[in-house]
Scaffold this active site. Sequence first.
Site, short mmCIF file in Angstrom:
data_model
loop_
_atom_site.label_atom_id
_atom_site.label_comp_id
_atom_site.label_asym_id
_atom_site.label_seq_id
_atom_site.Cartn_x
_atom_site.Cartn_y
_atom_site.Cartn_z
CB ALA B 194 54.90 15.10 39.61
CG ASP B 254 42.28 9.72 44.20
OD1 ASP B 254 42.53 8.51 44.22
OD2 ASP B 254 43.13 10.59 44.47
#
EC number: 2.4.2.57
Lengths: 500, 500
Positions: B194, B254
Amino acid sequence: MELTVEPIDIGTERPVVLLNCADAETLGVHSLDRVEIDWDGTTEVGIVKVTDELVAAGRIGASHGFPEITDGTVVAVTPAGQPESVESIRRKLDGRELDSDELGAIVADIEADRLSDLELSAYVCASHANGLSLEETKQLTERMAEVGKQLSWEQPVVADKHSIGGVAGNRVTPVVVAIVAAAGLTIPKTSSRAVTSPAGTADTMEVFCPVEFSREEIRDIVTETGGCLVWGGAVDLSPVDDKVIRAQRPLSLDPPGQVIASVLSKKQSAGSSHIVVDIPYGAGAKVTSLSEARDLADDFRRVGDHLGLTIECALTRGSDPIGHGIGPVLEARDVLAVLEGEGPEPLRIKSLRLADIIFDMAREAGMPVDDRSAADILDSGAALSKFRDIVAVQGGDPDVSRDDLQPGDRTETVTADTDGLVVDVDNQAVSQLARRAGAPNDHGAGVVIHRRTGDKAVAGDVLYTIHAESSDRLEAAREYAAGDEIVRVGGRDEALVERR
Amino acid sequence: MELTVEPIDIGTERPVVLLNCADAETLGVHSLDRVEIDWDGTTEVGIVKVTDELVAAGRIGASHGFPEITDGTVVAVTPAGQPESVESIRRKLDGRELDSDELGAIVADIEADRLSDLELSAYVCASHANGLSLEETKQLTERMAEVGKQLSWEQPVVADKHSIGGVAGNRVTPVVVAIVAAAGLTIPKTSSRAVTSPAGTADTMEVFCPVEFSREEIRDIVTETGGCLVWGGAVDLSPVDDKVIRAQRPLSLDPPGQVIASVLSKKQSAGSSHIVVDIPYGAGAKVTSLSEARDLADDFRRVGDHLGLTIECALTRGSDPIGHGIGPVLEARDVLAVLEGEGPEPLRIKSLRLADIIFDMAREAGMPVDDRSAADILDSGAALSKFRDIVAVQGGDPDVSRDDLQPGDRTETVTADTDGLVVDVDNQAVSQLARRAGAPNDHGAGVVIHRRTGDKAVAGDVLYTIHAESSDRLEAAREYAAGDEIVRVGGRDEALVERR
């Protein structure tokens, strides 16, 4: 988590807190995350760096620049989120227009060093890639001025001058200030030091006298002489600007909206009311075309209107150096020569034009101004005398002569290798060359240009001279000069420059 | 200038050299400038930090991560320019398309930590603001794969799976790998931990067994079982990707081209040949609309073609969590339950669909594949048995049962306060909530969702349960839950949600 503070020097320009990796893991924070630090009713937010050796578990290191917390203070540390302004930066990057509150939050977070370099760079990149609208520029300028320290003056007209830069040897400021102050106007001029150029006005003035003064001292100097020629960095007129410029430097970013906000936030904080903005344009200058220069000028005036500033822009030739010398001492010589009625003609003419624009603005505002032209004031010797007054009050030698201003004695001359006309003097290459020679750190280092664009040259004529204070620096400059064409002579074989 | 090296820990993640301010001034360098360091025929370039205390004049500090130079070595230090790739980044920011060489130089400079954070951020901002063209994405992916460590396999079909993420509880990977390996195919799966989510597949697998292995160990695990479920970070498949992700994180950037390059550079380095890419879309997922998901899928296939990879994309619902549990232990329980023929239906169905796509691709490539469907393999118990084999070979307990997987025992249940239908489970809020509760650092922390979108709820029904390992964390999660609507029940007064 409770941690004990220790001050620590990690050579960063931006305040951060250091956590031991064990504590960072417990807190669930990574490098560049933020923590809130609470002690004695005070709260600060710090950007985290994680270390495994420098700070022991149970302790927290506070870097230089981080608000002073006494060594040994026990503080409560909790993870903190990103400032909201990061969300606004993301919106700007996505092409959205920011409102006054969002720009205000960005300015406040930059001022307080609450943004990491990654975030700060995103802000300057977003402003560059998507541009700042006129409305954004107005709001940004206002917000940037608000966080600056303010100067204030009783005079209804406070003159000022700014050049957006990019031109070598453009040392008109000391001449303009001397003429304008000699005419009885107030002109409290703050200037910058060189960042990427071979000399800022502050560097050149430092050849004559000290330039670092407090706001109170500046007030005294201006009260006594009507003008000053000091370094603006010491008085924090627009602290955010310096931080933005630092982030823009690596990619040479300088978007128009940010330029306007940078210049006018400082002028607003400095208490100036009537400002002439010099916009040099041409190959090698920051602004390359006349139409671009006109657009920038219009926006300068519009943002000025919004702030209640009267602005005139001077669109000037920016493709050639203005003075003969480039580098602090060499430029200081040109300045003194012009004030003495000699010196490079382009430097004299440009200074006169800018001063005359200020006179026009002051007269339009109803100020009683010396009714002579800038040329008459200069030729009368009044400007020279005013300049010597300012130098004296700033702590320099008022009787300085050009002979006192000796450039570095390691020299190299570069000559024309063909007959022809000088077709180009490369501004950026001249600046780079002067820096290689040691300017601005070595005050005497730099370049003297002997032939300008349009001049005739025959093979063997000296085109320019490099001055350095050490052989190492001279060698570095010589090497740079060999790899480029600083002053270009167009010969008969102009069509073919080189075969290789 | 000759300086003596000393290693120094300044808690930075990026290699830098520290200079005393006196030496920096002599060299004419500022913080973030670069210096060239020469010794014993070796040359390195370092980004400069300036300090007035930490390093004495005459010495140079080399931070962690800076190539090893022995303490006490005398090195020659000279100012160095910016890498050329900075110029390319500027071009990209100006909206120009970069060619393969330029992208290669950027990748090489990121890999070698030659860019400052300001410059690195400019690269990710430029790719976001102006997008990466298909051609740029192809070249970038290739360049990023080239600098990674490579795995290679004899098998003509090496299966792989990737999910572009953003959906809570989307822990299909262990199930897919178990089914595919049980069918006799090779699937060497590397996963991430994560970063901003409450659990990566590597975090969840770590509940069962170790996940950090060398490339040689991975080869042995896969040879023995046909699959693996390991952490990719330990094997450096795309070192540049980790550095780019770090720079993208603060602004949650992103851009599609970078996502494709990130995923496929890793798959290319991992030696995979047939890859199913899971693209969840919907409110709260990374991709919000079906059309956007389709565009991304098409580009994935095109870039795959360029690299010689066979790619199929699965466009999946991304608006709801997939499993019941969110957080490492809770997700591990769901995985084991599905492998045992029980567990959350959406997790089972999605895993089967992805495995069937891999089977189709392998059959098309002429591979002999178990002719049963993924469902038959799962229901036969073969996948469970394969999963236990992999866990055993990776050093875990093959006899692990769901009872062994106990979540944090500090719990809080949240109930419906009205009758109605569940109209929304907020993915991002669920993830945030699980993180507040302590996931992924506290393996047992997280959230269990009891009602999904479309389920009926009457006032008092439990909507979700928070698990934490400490009261502090439970309190932090409770506070977060109180401020948001994690699971939304649409009652009769749906038109007006709240008055305030």
